[in-house]
Scaffold this motif. Sequence first.
Motif, PDB file in Angstrom:
ATOM      1  N   UNK A  87       0.849  -1.176   0.000  1.00 19.58           N
ATOM      2  CA  UNK A  87       0.000   0.000   0.000  1.00 19.58           C
ATOM      3  C   UNK A  87       0.887   1.229   0.000  1.00 19.58           C
ATOM      4  N   UNK A  88       0.716   2.091  -0.999  1.00 19.95           N
ATOM      5  CA  UNK A  88       1.570   3.268  -1.124  1.00 19.95           C
ATOM      6  C   UNK A  88       1.275   4.307  -0.054  1.00 19.95           C
ATOM      7  N   UNK A  89       0.051   4.343   0.470  1.00 23.16           N
ATOM      8  CA  UNK A  89      -0.319   5.365   1.449  1.00 23.16           C
ATOM      9  C   UNK A  89      -0.949   4.716   2.669  1.00 23.16           C
ATOM     10  N   UNK A  90      -0.619   5.270   3.831  1.00 26.65           N
ATOM     11  CA  UNK A  90      -1.174   4.755   5.078  1.00 26.65           C
ATOM     12  C   UNK A  90      -2.696   4.874   5.049  1.00 26.65           C
ATOM     13  N   UNK A  92       6.750  -2.007 -10.309  1.00 21.69           N
ATOM     14  CA  UNK A  92       5.699  -2.865  -9.770  1.00 21.69           C
ATOM     15  C   UNK A  92       5.522  -2.693  -8.267  1.00 21.69           C
ATOM     16  N   UNK A  93       6.622  -2.556  -7.535  1.00 20.93           N
ATOM     17  CA  UNK A  93       6.554  -2.525  -6.071  1.00 20.93           C
ATOM     18  C   UNK A  93       6.711  -1.125  -5.504  1.00 20.93           C
ATOM     19  N   UNK A  94       6.740  -0.122  -6.350  1.00 18.41           N
ATOM     20  CA  UNK A  94       6.802   1.251  -5.860  1.00 18.41           C
ATOM     21  C   UNK A  94       8.045   1.538  -5.041  1.00 18.41           C
ATOM     22  N   UNK A  95       9.199   1.074  -5.510  1.00 18.19           N
ATOM     23  CA  UNK A  95      10.443   1.238  -4.750  1.00 18.19           C
ATOM     24  C   UNK A  95      11.042   2.616  -5.055  1.00 18.19           C
ATOM     25  N   UNK A  96      10.384   3.652  -4.530  1.00 16.86           N
ATOM     26  CA  UNK A  96      10.772   5.028  -4.790  1.00 16.86           C
ATOM     27  C   UNK A  96      10.784   5.805  -3.476  1.00 16.86           C
ATOM     28  N   UNK A  97      11.575   6.859  -3.374  1.00 17.01           N
ATOM     29  CA  UNK A  97      11.630   7.668  -2.143  1.00 17.01           C
ATOM     30  C   UNK A  97      10.273   8.185  -1.696  1.00 17.01           C
ATOM     31  N   UNK A  98       9.370   8.453  -2.622  1.00 17.89           N
ATOM     32  CA  UNK A  98       8.037   8.929  -2.243  1.00 17.89           C
ATOM     33  C   UNK A  98       7.308   7.917  -1.360  1.00 17.89           C
ATOM     34  N   UNK A  99       7.704   6.643  -1.469  1.00  8.91           N
ATOM     35  CA  UNK A  99       7.109   5.583  -0.653  1.00  8.91           C
ATOM     36  C   UNK A  99       7.987   5.198   0.531  1.00  8.91           C
ATOM     37  N   UNK A 100       9.017   6.008   0.769  1.00  2.00           N
ATOM     38  CA  UNK A 100       9.867   5.769   1.931  1.00  2.00           C
ATOM     39  C   UNK A 100      10.957   4.750   1.717  1.00  2.00           C
ATOM     40  N   UNK A 124      10.227  10.191   3.330  1.00  2.00           N
ATOM     41  CA  UNK A 124       9.462  10.486   2.126  1.00  2.00           C
ATOM     42  C   UNK A 124       9.842  11.838   1.516  1.00  2.00           C
ATOM     43  N   UNK A 125      10.189  12.823   2.373  1.00  2.00           N
ATOM     44  CA  UNK A 125      10.481  14.148   1.841  1.00  2.00           C
ATOM     45  C   UNK A 125      11.812  14.211   1.135  1.00  2.00           C
ATOM     46  N   UNK A 126      12.650  13.158   1.241  1.00  2.00           N
ATOM     47  CA  UNK A 126      13.926  13.135   0.526  1.00  2.00           C
ATOM     48  C   UNK A 126      13.672  12.936  -0.969  1.00  2.00           C
TER      49      UNK A 126
END
Length: 250
Positions: free
Chosen positions: A160-163, A222-230, A248-250
């Motif tokens: 889940x990308x967002x809490x 596929x797994x959202x492996x990006x700084x926006x997702x922590x 996330x803010x990085x």
Amino acid sequence: MMRIAVLEEDTHQRVHLIKALSQQMVISDEHIAICTFDNGEALRRAIRVDTFDLLILDWIVPDLDGIDLLRWLRDSQKDTTPVLMLSAQGSERQVVQALDEGANDYVVKPFRTLELCARVRRLLKQRRDSTQAKAITQTPLQERYGAWLFDRGQLFVEFSARAGERAQKHCVTDREFRMALALFRHIGQPVSRSYLLEQSSYRGENLSSRALDSHIYRLRSKLGLHPANGIRLQTVYGQGYRLEWVRAEE
């Protein structure tokens, strides 16, 4: 697959050690790969670009003794890879020195095959348990790392990308699943290309380096492996990839 690096100068001893490990090792049906080195500098160069689950180090070898390599590994690299020291000398002073320098075990040569293999199995189990312990929660078939849930029984990754949002199951191939799990189990540490290839390849298969990069590219998406997702999946030049938590803010 678990990867073992063996540092042993004597050819006869090296062959004997490889044969013993190959014939006697059974790690819960997990296969092992053995990489051999006859001098310390060659192994040190390999450690800089590769990933191993266990190091078996002879004390006295050309270029760089096993004890000096161990000291470099623990002090300079802060590497916690399990180390089993081998030596023809079994004095209390040497055993204590090796343990003080960070060795996990010590075996005197000539070694007893069954005993050596039992010690190696124990160290590999500890290594496997320590990597899996990075999971926030774990069951026999599931491992959770933050928002990412790996189900080894059904081979899916839930994320889940967002809490507060309902987690979605993401379809990944068996190869991608094993590759992603290897990265998460070593989160915060560089994982070599060869290690990822071995973890995600089928027996007898030679997956190309280019194919590895393609799988990594797809996993990021596929797994959202990006700084926006922590989290961040980055390339480690000359070695492989590293997955790490970020704000996330990085």
